[in-house]
Design an enzyme around this catalytic site. Structure first.
Site, PDB file in Angstrom:
ATOM      1  N   ASN A 109       0.805  -1.295   0.104  1.00 35.14           N
ATOM      2  CA  ASN A 109       0.237   0.187  -0.054  1.00 35.14           C
ATOM      3  C   ASN A 109       0.824   1.339   0.159  1.00 35.14           C
ATOM      4  O   ASN A 109       2.023   1.299   0.387  1.00 35.14           O
ATOM      5  CB  ASN A 109      -1.032   0.094   1.192  1.00 35.14           C
ATOM      6  CG  ASN A 109      -0.476   0.718   2.495  1.00 35.14           C
ATOM      7  OD1 ASN A 109      -0.389   1.899   2.584  1.00 35.14           O
ATOM      8  ND2 ASN A 109       0.172  -0.007   3.290  1.00 35.14           N
ATOM      9  N   PHE A 113      -1.858   8.165   4.118  1.00 32.41           N
ATOM     10  CA  PHE A 113      -2.654   8.785   5.192  1.00 32.41           C
ATOM     11  C   PHE A 113      -3.855   9.498   4.817  1.00 32.41           C
ATOM     12  O   PHE A 113      -4.069  10.605   5.086  1.00 32.41           O
ATOM     13  CB  PHE A 113      -1.865   9.805   5.930  1.00 32.41           C
ATOM     14  CG  PHE A 113      -0.789   9.265   6.968  1.00 32.41           C
ATOM     15  CD1 PHE A 113      -0.689   7.864   6.954  1.00 32.41           C
ATOM     16  CD2 PHE A 113       0.305   9.892   7.508  1.00 32.41           C
ATOM     17  CE1 PHE A 113       0.426   7.280   7.956  1.00 32.41           C
ATOM     18  CE2 PHE A 113       1.297   9.671   8.360  1.00 32.41           C
ATOM     19  CZ  PHE A 113       1.344   8.265   8.548  1.00 32.41           C
ATOM     20  N   SER A 170       5.720   5.154   8.833  1.00 36.62           N
ATOM     21  CA  SER A 170       4.893   4.801   7.436  1.00 36.62           C
ATOM     22  C   SER A 170       5.741   5.280   6.427  1.00 36.62           C
ATOM     23  O   SER A 170       6.408   6.335   6.400  1.00 36.62           O
ATOM     24  CB  SER A 170       3.702   5.788   7.075  1.00 36.62           C
ATOM     25  OG  SER A 170       3.088   5.649   5.820  1.00 36.62           O
ATOM     26  N   ASN A 172       5.007   6.126   3.327  1.00 34.45           N
ATOM     27  CA  ASN A 172       4.392   6.824   2.572  1.00 34.45           C
ATOM     28  C   ASN A 172       4.158   8.321   2.514  1.00 34.45           C
ATOM     29  O   ASN A 172       3.573   8.980   1.885  1.00 34.45           O
ATOM     30  CB  ASN A 172       2.845   6.064   2.276  1.00 34.45           C
ATOM     31  CG  ASN A 172       2.911   4.677   1.843  1.00 34.45           C
ATOM     32  OD1 ASN A 172       4.117   4.398   0.901  1.00 34.45           O
ATOM     33  ND2 ASN A 172       2.423   3.860   2.549  1.00 34.45           N
ATOM     34  N   THR A 173       4.778   8.893   3.449  1.00 31.45           N
ATOM     35  CA  THR A 173       4.747  10.291   3.779  1.00 31.45           C
ATOM     36  C   THR A 173       6.412  10.829   3.848  1.00 31.45           C
ATOM     37  O   THR A 173       7.088  10.197   4.751  1.00 31.45           O
ATOM     38  CB  THR A 173       4.096  10.587   5.127  1.00 31.45           C
ATOM     39  OG1 THR A 173       2.703  10.067   5.014  1.00 31.45           O
ATOM     40  CG2 THR A 173       4.158  12.158   5.400  1.00 31.45           C
ATOM     41  N   LYS A 208       5.519   3.482  17.037  1.00 32.93           N
ATOM     42  CA  LYS A 208       5.356   2.426  16.136  1.00 32.93           C
ATOM     43  C   LYS A 208       6.606   2.433  15.171  1.00 32.93           C
ATOM     44  O   LYS A 208       6.869   3.771  14.557  1.00 32.93           O
ATOM     45  CB  LYS A 208       4.204   2.677  15.251  1.00 32.93           C
ATOM     46  CG  LYS A 208       4.180   1.629  14.411  1.00 32.93           C
ATOM     47  CD  LYS A 208       2.598   1.387  13.800  1.00 32.93           C
ATOM     48  CE  LYS A 208       2.301   0.212  12.666  1.00 32.93           C
ATOM     49  NZ  LYS A 208       1.018   0.200  12.227  1.00 32.93           N
ATOM     50  N   ASN A 237       5.677  -1.485  11.620  1.00 34.52           N
ATOM     51  CA  ASN A 237       5.091  -1.090  10.334  1.00 34.52           C
ATOM     52  C   ASN A 237       5.281  -1.948   9.094  1.00 34.52           C
ATOM     53  O   ASN A 237       6.076  -2.885   9.074  1.00 34.52           O
ATOM     54  CB  ASN A 237       5.327   0.549   9.857  1.00 34.52           C
ATOM     55  CG  ASN A 237       4.125   0.997   9.546  1.00 34.52           C
ATOM     56  OD1 ASN A 237       3.526   0.734   8.368  1.00 34.52           O
ATOM     57  ND2 ASN A 237       3.643   2.385  10.281  1.00 34.52           N
TER      58      ASN A 237
HETATM   59  C1  LIG Z   1      -3.858  -0.901   3.237  1.00 36.64           C
HETATM   60  C2  LIG Z   1      -2.836  -0.682   4.723  1.00 36.64           C
HETATM   61  C3  LIG Z   1      -2.911   0.465   5.367  1.00 36.64           C
HETATM   62  C4  LIG Z   1      -2.310   0.588   6.331  1.00 36.64           C
HETATM   63  N1  LIG Z   1      -2.262   2.333   7.098  1.00 36.64           N
HETATM   64  C5  LIG Z   1      -1.447   2.201   8.085  1.00 36.64           C
HETATM   65  C6  LIG Z   1      -1.615   3.561   9.023  1.00 36.64           C
HETATM   66  O1  LIG Z   1      -2.395   4.448   8.429  1.00 36.64           O
HETATM   67  N2  LIG Z   1      -0.961   3.612  10.006  1.00 36.64           N
HETATM   68  C7  LIG Z   1      -0.196   2.631  10.606  1.00 36.64           C
HETATM   69  O2  LIG Z   1       0.568   3.012  11.501  1.00 36.64           O
HETATM   70  N3  LIG Z   1      -0.049   1.631   9.916  1.00 36.64           N
HETATM   71  C8  LIG Z   1      -0.738   1.505   8.879  1.00 36.64           C
HETATM   72  N4  LIG Z   1      -0.569   0.247   7.975  1.00 36.64           N
HETATM   73  C9  LIG Z   1       0.445  -1.191   8.690  1.00 36.64           C
HETATM   74  C10 LIG Z   1      -0.328  -1.891   9.631  1.00 36.64           C
HETATM   75  O3  LIG Z   1      -0.728  -1.387  10.622  1.00 36.64           O
HETATM   76  C11 LIG Z   1       0.648  -2.919  10.096  1.00 36.64           C
HETATM   77  O4  LIG Z   1       1.627  -2.425  10.684  1.00 36.64           O
HETATM   78  C12 LIG Z   1       1.214  -3.639   8.922  1.00 36.64           C
HETATM   79  O5  LIG Z   1       0.535  -3.898   7.846  1.00 36.64           O
HETATM   80  C13 LIG Z   1       1.755  -5.212   9.253  1.00 36.64           C
HETATM   81  O6  LIG Z   1       0.824  -6.196   9.747  1.00 36.64           O
HETATM   82  P1  LIG Z   1       0.219  -7.191   8.642  1.00 36.64           P
HETATM   83  O7  LIG Z   1       1.198  -7.624   7.971  1.00 36.64           O
HETATM   84  O8  LIG Z   1      -0.546  -7.973   9.715  1.00 36.64           O
HETATM   85  O9  LIG Z   1      -0.601  -6.473   7.674  1.00 36.64           O
HETATM   86  C14 LIG Z   1      -1.423  -0.152   6.892  1.00 36.64           C
HETATM   87  C15 LIG Z   1      -1.267  -1.137   6.177  1.00 36.64           C
HETATM   88  C16 LIG Z   1      -2.121  -1.649   5.105  1.00 36.64           C
HETATM   89  C17 LIG Z   1      -1.991  -2.945   4.671  1.00 36.64           C
END
Ligand SMILES: Cc1cc2nc3c(=O)[nH]c(=O)nc-3n(C[C@H](O)[C@H](O)[C@H](O)COP(=O)(O)O)c2cc1C
Length: 330
Positions: A109, A113, A170, A172-173, A208, A237
Site C-alpha cells: 500500500n 494517510f 509509514s 508513504n509520507t 510505532k 510497520n
Molecule cells: C492498506 C494498509 C494501510 C495501512 N495504514 C496504516 C496507517 O495508517 N498507520 C499505521 O501505523 N500503519 C498502517 N498500516 C500498517 C499496519 O498497521 C501493520 O503495521 C502492517 O500492515 C503489518 O501487519 P500485517 O502484516 O498483519 O498487515 C497499513 C497497512 C495496510 C495494509
C-alpha cells in the site's frame, strides 16, 4: 457470523482491493459484522492499568477514521488501533494505491494517510462506550506538515483514547521516518509527555517503528524508549524491502509491503527490541500474523499484545476467532 460473513469475504475478493476494504468497513460500521462469544478468562491481559479480553488487536490503517471500531470489538478483537489520523483531512495518494499479492499472502500500500482529520475522528470517539473495549489512536502528520502535527493531534484525541501511538514509520509520507532518529524521537516523545501532563492525563504513549532500520537506529530507539519513559513500542510497520521470493505481479509497486513476507523480519526486530529494551517495555507485535502459531511466535519474541491487518483483509473476521481458539488451547 458465519456463512454470510464468509461468503461476503469471498465475494469481496473479486473487487479492487480498496473498494473491497471500503465495503468491509462500511458493513462493520453499519453493525452487519459478526458478534463474538465472550472470551475465556485465560485470554485476558492486564496492561497499563487496562484489562483486555484477549491480546488480538486490529492494526492501524484498517479503521483510519474510527468508523468501524465498535463492530471490530463486537467481532471479537481485544482492542482496535484507529488512524493514522492527521490534523487536517487529506486525500492521500492517487489511486490505485493498494495492491494484493495473493500468491504471497501480502499487500503493498501507498495510501499516504488518507483520512478525514482529527476533528472528524474526535466527533466519532466522543461519547463512545469505554466499557465496550479498548481503542488506541494512531497519530501522524499531514503531507505538508511537520512534527508539531503530532502535538496538535494529541491535544484533541488523547482525552478520547485508551492509548496513543505515534506513527514515525509509514513509508508513504516523505521524511516521516526521519523522526525515528535519536534526537528527533527524543524531542517528540518529550513534547507529547509534556502535553499529557498538562492535560492531567496518564494514558500510555507508544511509538510505532519501521522494520527497515539500521543496527544503530535500533539501538538509538531502544535507548530513547528507556530513558524517556515511553510506555511501549509497536513493531512493526510495513517494509520497503522486497524479498526475492515474491511471486505476484504487483511485487514491484511502490509502497509498504505487509503480510506473510513481513512475518519473519518483523518478528526478528521484535525479539531484538525486546532484548535491547531489557524486557522492560510492553511491546505490540504486528506483521504477517495469519494463525495462532504466528501470534504465539510474536508473544514468544516478547510481545504482550499483537495486531492483525493483511491476513484479516484476506480471511475476514473469522480469523480473529480462529487465532483466539488456538491460543486458548495452547
Ligand atoms: C492498506 C494498509 C494501510 C495501512 N495504514 C496504516 C496507517 O495508517 N498507520 C499505521 O501505523 N500503519 C498502517 N498500516 C500498517 C499496519 O498497521 C501493520 O503495521 C502492517 O500492515 C503489518 O501487519 P500485517 O502484516 O498483519 O498487515 C497499513 C497497512 C495496510 C495494509
Amino acid at each position: 457470523m458465519t456463512s454470510l460473513a464468509n461468503f461476503a469475504t469471498y465475494a469481496l475478493h473479486g473487487l479492487p482491493a480498496e473498494m473491497a476494504h471500503r465495503i468491509a468497513v462500511s458493513a462493520l460500521a453499519a453493525g452487519l459484522g459478526p458478534r463474538a462469544a465472550t472470551d475465556p478468562p485465560a485470554l485476558s491481559v492486564k496492561l497499563w492499568g487496562l484489562t483486555l479480553p484477549n491480546p488480538i488487536g486490529i492494526a492501524a490503517g484498517f479503521d483510519k477514521d474510527a468508523e468501524a471500531y465498535a463492530g471490530l470489538l463486537r467481532a471479537g478483537a481485544g482492542f482496535v488501533e484507529v488512524g493514522t489520523v492527521t490534523p487536517r483531512p487529506q486525500a492521500g495518494n492517487p489511486r490505485p494505491r493498494l495492491f494484493r499479492l495473493p500468491a504471497d499472502g501480502a499487500v503493498i500500500n501507498r495510501m499516504g494517510f488518507n483520512n478525514r482529520g482529527m476533528a472528524a475522528m474526535a466527533q466519532r470517539l466522543a461519547g463512545r462506550d469505554r466499557s465496550a473495549g479498548i481503542v488506541g489512536v494512531n497519530i501522524g502528520r499531514n503531507k505538508d506538515g511537520d512534527d508539531s502535527d503530532y502535538k496538535t493531534c494529541f491535544k484533541i484525541l488523547a482525552p478520547l483514547a485508551d492509548y496513543i501511538t505515534v506513527n514515525v514509520s509509514s513509508p508513504n509520507t516523505s521524511g516521516l521516518r526521519e523522526s525515528q532518529g535519536r534526537d528527533a524521537l527524543s524531542a517528540l516523545i518529550e513534547s507529547l509527555q509534556e502535553v499529557r501532563t498538562r492535560l492531567g492525563l496518564t494514558l500510555p504513549l507508544l511509538v510505532k517503528i519501521a522494520p527497515d532500520l539500521t543496527n544503530e537506529q535500533r539501538q538509538d530507539i531502544a535507548d530513547v524508549a528507556l530513558s524517556s519513559g515511553l510506555d511501549g513500542l509497536v513493531i512493526s510497520n510495513t517494509t520497503i524491502a522486497r524479498a526475492d521470493t515474491l511471486q505476484s505481479r504487483a511485487r514491484s509497486e511502490q509502497g509498504g509491503l505487509s503480510g506473510r513476507p513481513l512475518l519473519a523480519p518483523s518478528t526478528a526486530l521484535l525479539a531484538e527490541m525486546h532484548q535491547l529494551t531489557e524486557a522492560k517495555l510492553p511491546l505490540i507485535g504486528t506483521g504477517g500474523i495469519a494463525s495462532a502459531g504466528d501470534a504465539r511466535a510474536k508473544i514468544a519474541a516478547g510481545a504482550t499484545l499483537v495486531q492483525l491487518y493483511t491476513a484479516l483483509a484476506y480471511r475476514g473476521p473469522r480469523l480473529i476467532r480462529e487465532i483466539k481458539r488456538g491460543l486458548a488451547t495452547a
